[in-house]
Design a protein around this motif. Structure first.
Motif, PDB file in Angstrom:
ATOM      1  N   GLY A 125       0.801  -1.225   0.000  1.00 56.11           N
ATOM      2  CA  GLY A 125       0.000   0.000   0.000  1.00 56.11           C
ATOM      3  C   GLY A 125       0.828   1.267   0.000  1.00 56.11           C
ATOM      4  N   THR A 126       2.107   1.151   0.401  1.00 54.89           N
ATOM      5  CA  THR A 126       2.986   2.323   0.386  1.00 54.89           C
ATOM      6  C   THR A 126       3.373   2.729  -1.033  1.00 54.89           C
ATOM      7  OG1 THR A 126       4.843   0.817   0.753  1.00 54.89           O
ATOM      8  CG2 THR A 126       3.942   1.933   2.686  1.00 54.89           C
ATOM      9  N   ALA A 127       3.135   1.837  -2.006  1.00 54.24           N
ATOM     10  CA  ALA A 127       3.432   2.145  -3.414  1.00 54.24           C
ATOM     11  C   ALA A 127       2.145   2.596  -4.085  1.00 54.24           C
ATOM     12  CB  ALA A 127       4.008   0.915  -4.116  1.00 54.24           C
ATOM     13  N   ALA A 128       1.753   3.839  -3.838  1.00 52.69           N
ATOM     14  CA  ALA A 128       0.461   4.344  -4.297  1.00 52.69           C
ATOM     15  C   ALA A 128       0.457   4.598  -5.799  1.00 52.69           C
ATOM     16  CB  ALA A 128       0.124   5.635  -3.555  1.00 52.69           C
ATOM     17  N   VAL A 129      -0.706   4.404  -6.422  1.00 55.96           N
ATOM     18  CA  VAL A 129      -0.884   4.737  -7.838  1.00 55.96           C
ATOM     19  C   VAL A 129      -0.943   6.257  -7.962  1.00 55.96           C
ATOM     20  CG1 VAL A 129      -2.458   4.594  -9.794  1.00 55.96           C
ATOM     21  CG2 VAL A 129      -2.053   2.584  -8.364  1.00 55.96           C
ATOM     22  N   ASP A 130      -0.043   6.820  -8.747  1.00 56.86           N
ATOM     23  CA  ASP A 130      -0.003   8.268  -8.900  1.00 56.86           C
ATOM     24  C   ASP A 130       0.671   8.622 -10.217  1.00 56.86           C
ATOM     25  OD1 ASP A 130       2.743   7.907  -8.524  1.00 56.86           O
ATOM     26  OD2 ASP A 130       2.715   8.572  -6.440  1.00 56.86           O
ATOM     27  N   THR A 131       0.967   9.902 -10.427  1.00 54.44           N
ATOM     28  CA  THR A 131       1.603  10.351 -11.665  1.00 54.44           C
ATOM     29  C   THR A 131       3.078  10.692 -11.455  1.00 54.44           C
ATOM     30  OG1 THR A 131       0.794  12.599 -11.261  1.00 54.44           O
ATOM     31  CG2 THR A 131      -0.562  11.178 -12.679  1.00 54.44           C
ATOM     32  N   GLY A 132       3.680  10.144 -10.426  1.00 53.78           N
ATOM     33  CA  GLY A 132       5.107  10.349 -10.203  1.00 53.78           C
ATOM     34  C   GLY A 132       5.942   9.421 -11.071  1.00 53.78           C
ATOM     35  N   THR A 133       7.215   9.726 -11.215  1.00 50.47           N
ATOM     36  CA  THR A 133       8.143   8.855 -11.927  1.00 50.47           C
ATOM     37  C   THR A 133       8.601   7.754 -10.976  1.00 50.47           C
ATOM     38  OG1 THR A 133       8.901  10.705 -13.282  1.00 50.47           O
ATOM     39  CG2 THR A 133      10.287   8.737 -13.247  1.00 50.47           C
ATOM     40  N   HIS A 134       8.497   6.510 -11.424  1.00 45.10           N
ATOM     41  CA  HIS A 134       8.819   5.364 -10.569  1.00 45.10           C
ATOM     42  C   HIS A 134       9.735   4.385 -11.288  1.00 45.10           C
ATOM     43  CE1 HIS A 134       5.889   6.490  -7.523  1.00 45.10           C
ATOM     44  NE2 HIS A 134       4.977   6.601  -8.458  1.00 45.10           N
ATOM     45  N   ILE A 135      10.413   3.568 -10.471  1.00 44.22           N
ATOM     46  CA  ILE A 135      11.161   2.424 -10.975  1.00 44.22           C
ATOM     47  C   ILE A 135      10.336   1.190 -10.619  1.00 44.22           C
ATOM     48  CG2 ILE A 135      13.289   1.088 -10.828  1.00 44.22           C
ATOM     49  CD1 ILE A 135      14.687   3.749 -10.039  1.00 44.22           C
ATOM     50  N   PHE A 136       9.726   0.580 -11.645  1.00 43.58           N
ATOM     51  CA  PHE A 136       8.889  -0.601 -11.472  1.00 43.58           C
ATOM     52  C   PHE A 136       9.723  -1.848 -11.736  1.00 43.58           C
ATOM     53  CE2 PHE A 136       6.099   2.798 -13.001  1.00 43.58           C
ATOM     54  CZ  PHE A 136       5.012   2.730 -12.148  1.00 43.58           C
ATOM     55  N   MET A 137       9.566  -2.865 -10.890  1.00 39.71           N
ATOM     56  CA  MET A 137      10.212  -4.158 -11.122  1.00 39.71           C
ATOM     57  C   MET A 137       9.176  -5.256 -10.919  1.00 39.71           C
ATOM     58  SD  MET A 137      13.932  -3.985  -9.268  1.00 39.71           S
ATOM     59  CE  MET A 137      14.832  -2.430  -9.133  1.00 39.71           C
ATOM     60  N   GLY A 138       9.052  -6.112 -11.933  1.00 41.02           N
ATOM     61  CA  GLY A 138       8.194  -7.275 -11.833  1.00 41.02           C
ATOM     62  C   GLY A 138       9.015  -8.535 -12.018  1.00 41.02           C
ATOM     63  N   VAL A 139       9.114  -9.336 -10.967  1.00 41.86           N
ATOM     64  CA  VAL A 139       9.822 -10.610 -11.044  1.00 41.86           C
ATOM     65  C   VAL A 139       8.766 -11.700 -11.221  1.00 41.86           C
ATOM     66  CG1 VAL A 139      11.372 -12.223  -9.887  1.00 41.86           C
ATOM     67  CG2 VAL A 139      11.658  -9.757  -9.537  1.00 41.86           C
ATOM     68  N   ALA A 140       8.647 -12.216 -12.434  1.00 38.21           N
ATOM     69  CA  ALA A 140       7.679 -13.274 -12.720  1.00 38.21           C
ATOM     70  C   ALA A 140       8.317 -14.612 -12.401  1.00 38.21           C
ATOM     71  CB  ALA A 140       7.248 -13.204 -14.187  1.00 38.21           C
ATOM     72  N   ASN A 141       7.831 -15.239 -11.339  1.00 38.61           N
ATOM     73  CA  ASN A 141       8.439 -16.497 -10.868  1.00 38.61           C
ATOM     74  C   ASN A 141       7.398 -17.324 -10.126  1.00 38.61           C
ATOM     75  OD1 ASN A 141      10.453 -18.394 -10.436  1.00 38.61           O
ATOM     76  ND2 ASN A 141      11.240 -17.381  -8.602  1.00 38.61           N
ATOM     77  N   GLY A 142       6.213 -17.463 -10.755  1.00 37.99           N
ATOM     78  CA  GLY A 142       5.156 -18.271 -10.164  1.00 37.99           C
ATOM     79  C   GLY A 142       4.753 -17.815  -8.775  1.00 37.99           C
ATOM     80  N   ALA A 143       4.756 -18.737  -7.828  1.00 39.23           N
ATOM     81  CA  ALA A 143       4.347 -18.426  -6.457  1.00 39.23           C
ATOM     82  C   ALA A 143       5.368 -17.588  -5.715  1.00 39.23           C
ATOM     83  CB  ALA A 143       4.093 -19.722  -5.681  1.00 39.23           C
ATOM     84  N   ASN A 144       6.556 -17.434  -6.275  1.00 39.85           N
ATOM     85  CA  ASN A 144       7.613 -16.636  -5.646  1.00 39.85           C
ATOM     86  C   ASN A 144       7.886 -15.352  -6.421  1.00 39.85           C
ATOM     87  OD1 ASN A 144       8.299 -18.618  -3.540  1.00 39.85           O
ATOM     88  ND2 ASN A 144       8.993 -19.870  -5.249  1.00 39.85           N
ATOM     89  N   SER A 145       6.861 -14.808  -7.034  1.00 40.73           N
ATOM     90  CA  SER A 145       7.002 -13.577  -7.805  1.00 40.73           C
ATOM     91  C   SER A 145       7.121 -12.368  -6.885  1.00 40.73           C
ATOM     92  CB  SER A 145       5.796 -13.400  -8.729  1.00 40.73           C
ATOM     93  OG  SER A 145       5.719 -14.456  -9.672  1.00 40.73           O
ATOM     94  N   VAL A 146       7.604 -11.250  -7.457  1.00 35.79           N
ATOM     95  CA  VAL A 146       7.774 -10.021  -6.690  1.00 35.79           C
ATOM     96  C   VAL A 146       7.248  -8.850  -7.510  1.00 35.79           C
ATOM     97  CG1 VAL A 146       9.407  -8.450  -5.567  1.00 35.79           C
ATOM     98  CG2 VAL A 146       9.844 -10.926  -5.564  1.00 35.79           C
TER      99      VAL A 146
END
Length: 208
Positions: A125-146
């Motif tokens: 929840g601390t990563a709010a949806v907004d119009t700021g510039t962000h560094i997004f990381m999606g680790v796709a790893n099944g049940a151990n995703s981030v």
């Protein structure tokens, strides 16, 4: 000679900073030369210079979109430095695959960011949806995703879908989006590496 990625081991590195200013119907990866392409010249995004002097790939939210085939199995890590100029329900930073998508974006109510590879994994929840510039990381790893946004991250099940394509500029509709860089790793970056990548990109794109 190709320019190397700032992240060792990357298979793709798309950089606005290393691209010429102007309409960009083709955005070339600086590692392998792979190409993200628009459907037509009229729908091409544009490399521009932002208010702090950084180059950015500007999507107008009307008809700009880039797509490329990309067969990429899990585990993998997708990193995007970007800013929405407008966030709508189900806005997407980057997507891929047909059917249940492999994507990073906002949920259907635009209340939190998610990674979806068949299931939605929410950022904290601390990563709010907004119009700021962000560094997004999606680790796709099944049940151990981030799913990570800047320094806030959550681990859990994001599904097991693999990428068949990669698209930017279009989610539920055309996106009003600024993209600075997209990096893809063919493995699951661990916590230490995620922290190191964030610190490096923070310095590169924010100067801090």
């Amino acid at each position: 000679m190709r320019l190397t990625s700032p992240v060792p081991g990357a298979v793709l590195y798309f950089s606005a900073e290393r691209s010429p200013v102007g309409p960009t119907p083709i955005w070339r990866d600086t590692v392998s030369g792979a190409e993200w392409k628009s459907n037509d010249a009229a729908g091409a995004p544009e490399i521009m210079v932002d208010s702090v002097g950084k180059k950015v790939l500007f999507f107008d939210g009307v008809d700009d979109m880039l797509t490329m085939p990309l067969a990429l199995s899990q585990p993998s890590t997708t990193i995007v430095v970007a800013r929405f100029r407008e966030v709508r329900d189900s806005s997407v930073v980057v997507s891929g695959a047909s059917g249940p998508v492999t994507s990073i974006g906002a949920n259907s109510a635009s209340t939190y960011w998610i990674l979806n590879a068949g299931k939605g994994l929410a950022a904290p929840g601390t990563a709010a949806v907004d119009t700021g510039t962000h560094i997004f990381m999606g680790v796709a790893n099944g049940a151990n995703s981030v799913m990570r946004v800047d320094t806030s991250e959550n681990t859990g099940d994001a599904g097991s879908n693999n990428r068949t394509l990669m698209r930017v500029g279009y989610g539920a509709g055309y996106e009003r989006l600024n993209v600075y860089a997209v990096i893809v790793l063919p493995y699951a970056a661990d916590k230490a590496e995620r922290d190191r990548i964030y610190a490096q990109l923070r310095t590169d794109y924010f100067g801090t």
